[in-house]
Design a protein around this motif. Structure first.
Motif, PDB file in Angstrom:
ATOM      1  N   VAL A 428       0.867  -1.174   0.000  1.00 31.36           N
ATOM      2  CA  VAL A 428       0.000   0.000   0.000  1.00 31.36           C
ATOM      3  C   VAL A 428       0.905   1.226   0.000  1.00 31.36           C
ATOM      4  O   VAL A 428       1.816   1.318   0.826  1.00 31.36           O
ATOM      5  N   ARG A 429       0.681   2.145  -0.956  1.00 29.37           N
ATOM      6  CA  ARG A 429       1.499   3.348  -1.010  1.00 29.37           C
ATOM      7  C   ARG A 429       1.077   4.309   0.093  1.00 29.37           C
ATOM      8  O   ARG A 429      -0.109   4.446   0.389  1.00 29.37           O
ATOM      9  N   VAL A 430       2.066   4.974   0.681  1.00 28.98           N
ATOM     10  CA  VAL A 430       1.790   6.046   1.637  1.00 28.98           C
ATOM     11  C   VAL A 430       2.317   7.345   1.054  1.00 28.98           C
ATOM     12  O   VAL A 430       3.487   7.436   0.669  1.00 28.98           O
ATOM     13  N   ASP A 431       1.428   8.340   0.944  1.00 24.79           N
ATOM     14  CA  ASP A 431       1.833   9.699   0.589  1.00 24.79           C
ATOM     15  C   ASP A 431       2.156  10.386   1.913  1.00 24.79           C
ATOM     16  O   ASP A 431       1.256  10.647   2.715  1.00 24.79           O
ATOM     17  N   TYR A 432       3.451  10.646   2.160  1.00 25.34           N
ATOM     18  CA  TYR A 432       3.847  11.147   3.476  1.00 25.34           C
ATOM     19  C   TYR A 432       3.430  12.602   3.719  1.00 25.34           C
ATOM     20  O   TYR A 432       3.462  13.070   4.849  1.00 25.34           O
ATOM     21  N   GLU A 433       3.024  13.325   2.636  1.00 27.13           N
ATOM     22  CA  GLU A 433       2.506  14.692   2.832  1.00 27.13           C
ATOM     23  C   GLU A 433       1.103  14.641   3.433  1.00 27.13           C
ATOM     24  O   GLU A 433       0.783  15.403   4.338  1.00 27.13           O
ATOM     25  N   THR A 434       0.284  13.745   2.899  1.00 23.82           N
ATOM     26  CA  THR A 434      -1.130  13.717   3.284  1.00 23.82           C
ATOM     27  C   THR A 434      -1.495  12.500   4.122  1.00 23.82           C
ATOM     28  O   THR A 434      -2.612  12.422   4.635  1.00 23.82           O
ATOM     29  N   ARG A 437      -3.362   6.550   2.001  1.00 30.46           N
ATOM     30  CA  ARG A 437      -2.997   5.177   1.681  1.00 30.46           C
ATOM     31  C   ARG A 437      -3.655   4.777   0.367  1.00 30.46           C
ATOM     32  O   ARG A 437      -4.881   4.942   0.232  1.00 30.46           O
ATOM     33  N   THR A 438      -2.889   4.207  -0.575  1.00 31.98           N
ATOM     34  CA  THR A 438      -3.447   3.724  -1.839  1.00 31.98           C
ATOM     35  C   THR A 438      -2.883   2.338  -2.136  1.00 31.98           C
ATOM     36  O   THR A 438      -1.678   2.203  -2.368  1.00 31.98           O
ATOM     37  N   PRO A 439      -3.731   1.302  -2.105  1.00 36.88           N
ATOM     38  CA  PRO A 439      -3.221  -0.038  -2.419  1.00 36.88           C
ATOM     39  C   PRO A 439      -2.574  -0.073  -3.801  1.00 36.88           C
ATOM     40  O   PRO A 439      -3.092   0.498  -4.762  1.00 36.88           O
TER      41      PRO A 439
END
Ligand code: PNW
Length: 456
Positions: A428-434, A437-439
């Motif tokens: 799952v991708r993590v956008d560390y700014e916001t 979570r996006t699988p």
């Protein structure tokens, strides 16, 4: 989509994480600094001077993260408990607010039908214990067992599966010999003392938990292990591979399973003037029976006993041992992709330590993920890594290895220790700014694979 066949329908499918890599909230609810908080402040220790201060903010987003696991249809979640949250000074009573987080996490997992798998120690030693000497000091083993029982007493009514230590080789060697992990010490004899005290702590905790349990438990330890191939049939190469296998695999497994340190490794260490601080009765404690061996696998290596100039000893007269490329493609960690090394490893453990059930407690890869504008990553490279490594597991099962499950590393992109956030292992991708979570595509792949395997 290629789906490996041959894995049993009863296989456990899951994901793993660890506390310092995802939780953040390092100063909340009475948590004190661990050796990783301290190490992150050392200039140059971590790429881009990053820290676990916020990480994936999992401490505040736990229910949503559990829902992610549920959506992926996985049945097991392996997480670790942060010692400095539960017992902030490394001794003394439990911190109710700290254990409260794991109490809620376990309840949330059970409510979603996910089996909680607790790792008691994934590298975040309370700083106060390091100040008292850390793992090279014998007392730390007793402190660990005491802490383990605090966690056990709080969760034993709902948790059946326990890992004492994650990768003691990394704690001891990366932390105390090579200085690339916390606490960043470079003291070779002390690192070997750390190995022994980690294993002693494991044995003390294992026997005490079992004694205190109302039920049959699955207790084990997780090791990072690999196959060490010799570069050729020449004696120095074969011996270099033996030494790598001795330090990396048998140094822990022999005492855990057979109740003795491997004689060849002990002799190698003696030649370097190093003896393990073994006291009477220690090996009986270390070899307290375990129910499951956790295997973490990422890569294998080939070893030569020849220096570049052809000599077989270094300036100190020590035998040369260096790894040379196998000539395989590499991940973003620069680790070679060697699925056949996984099969050879698992078959080798089944041969050398018969009767020991195994679960793959970590396997996965970092690649240069490129998200689309919606944050989706079509990670065909990571999916291919999973396929080849699950096929390798199925091959080992076909050759008689007793393997009960597979946990992918990791649920989320997270703090990859000395590499900071640049290396992404998540499905799952993590956008560390916001903190969105996006699988990734690999998450859907594992979901489908688990479903098809169970349906057989
Ligand atoms: C494991 N090596 O660490 C850990 O259990 C995880 O916390 C970590 O994120 C994951 O693997 C990926 O690195 C390892 O140098 C670190 O051989 C280093 C090695 C192996 C495992």
């Amino acid at each position: 989509m290629t789906l490996p066949t041959g894995l049993p329908a009863t296989f456990r499918w899951g994901v793993a994480t660890s506390a310092y890599q995802i939780e953040g909230a390092v100063e909340e609810d009475g948590r004190t600094p661990s050796i990783w908080d301290t190490f992150c402040q050392v200039p140059g220790a971590i790429d881009n001077a990053e820290t676990g201060d916020v990480a994936c903010d999992h401490y505040h987003r736990m229910p949503a993260d559990v829902a992610l696991i549920k959506d992926l249809g996985l049945d097991t979640y392996r997480f670790s408990v942060a010692w400095p949250r539960v017992q902030p000074r490394g001794k003394g009573p439990v911190n109710p607010a700290g254990i409260g987080f794991y109490d809620r996490l376990v309840d949330e997992l059970l409510a979603q039908g996910i089996d909680p798998w607790v790792t008691l120690y994934h590298w975040d030693l309370p700083q106060e214990l390091e100040d008292a000497g850390g793992w090279p000091v014998r007392d730390t083993a007793y402190r660990f067992a005491e802490y383990a029982m605090l966690v056990f007493d709080a969760l034993k009514d709902r948790v059946d599966t326990w890992t004492t230590l994650n990768e003691p080789w990394c704690s001891a060697m990366l932390g105390y010999a090579y200085g690339v992990h916390a606490p960043g010490r470079r003291e070779y004899p002390a690192a070997l003392a750390a190995v022994h005290h980690l294993l002693l702590g494991h044995g003390l905790a294992t026997s005490q938990m079992r004694e205190a349990s109302p039920r049959k438990l699955d207790i084990g330890i997780t090791l990072n292990v690999a196959t060490a191939y010799p570069a050729s049939d020449a004696a120095p190469d074969v011996d270099a591979a033996r030494r790598a296998d001795g330090m990396g695999r048998r140094l822990a497994l022999d005492p855990l399973v057979k109740g003795e340190y491997p004689a060849d490794v002990v002799a190698d260490l003696a030649r370097e003037g190093v003896t393990l601080p073994v006291e009477d009765g220690d090996l009986a404690i270390i070899s307290s029976p375990i129910d499951v061996l956790g295997v973490n696998y990422y890569f294998s290596q080939k070893f030569t006993g020849y220096a570049e100039d052809g000599s077989t000893t270094d300036a100190d007269g020590k035998p040369v041992s260096r790894d040379v490329p196998l000539g395989k493609p590499r991940t973003a960690m620069d680790w070679e992709i060697v699925p056949e090394g996984f099969t050879d490893l698992l078959v080798g453990i089944a041969r050398d330590y018969p009767g020991l059930p195994m679960v793959i407690t970590e396997n996965g890869s970092a690649f240069e993920d490129v998200p689309d504008p919606d944050g989706f990553v079509d990670d065909t490279d990571r999916t291919a890594y999973f396929t080849s490594h699950l096929t390798a597991v199925a091959d080992a099962v076909a050759q008689g290895a007793d393997i009960r499950g597979y946990l992918a590393w990791s649920l989320l992109d997270n703090f990859e220790w000395a590499y900071g956030y640049a290396k992404r292992f998540g499905i799952v991708r993590v956008d560390y700014e916001t903190q969105t979570r996006t699988p990734k595509a690999s998450a859907t792949y594992l979901k489908e694979l688990a479903a098809r395997c169970r349906a057989r």
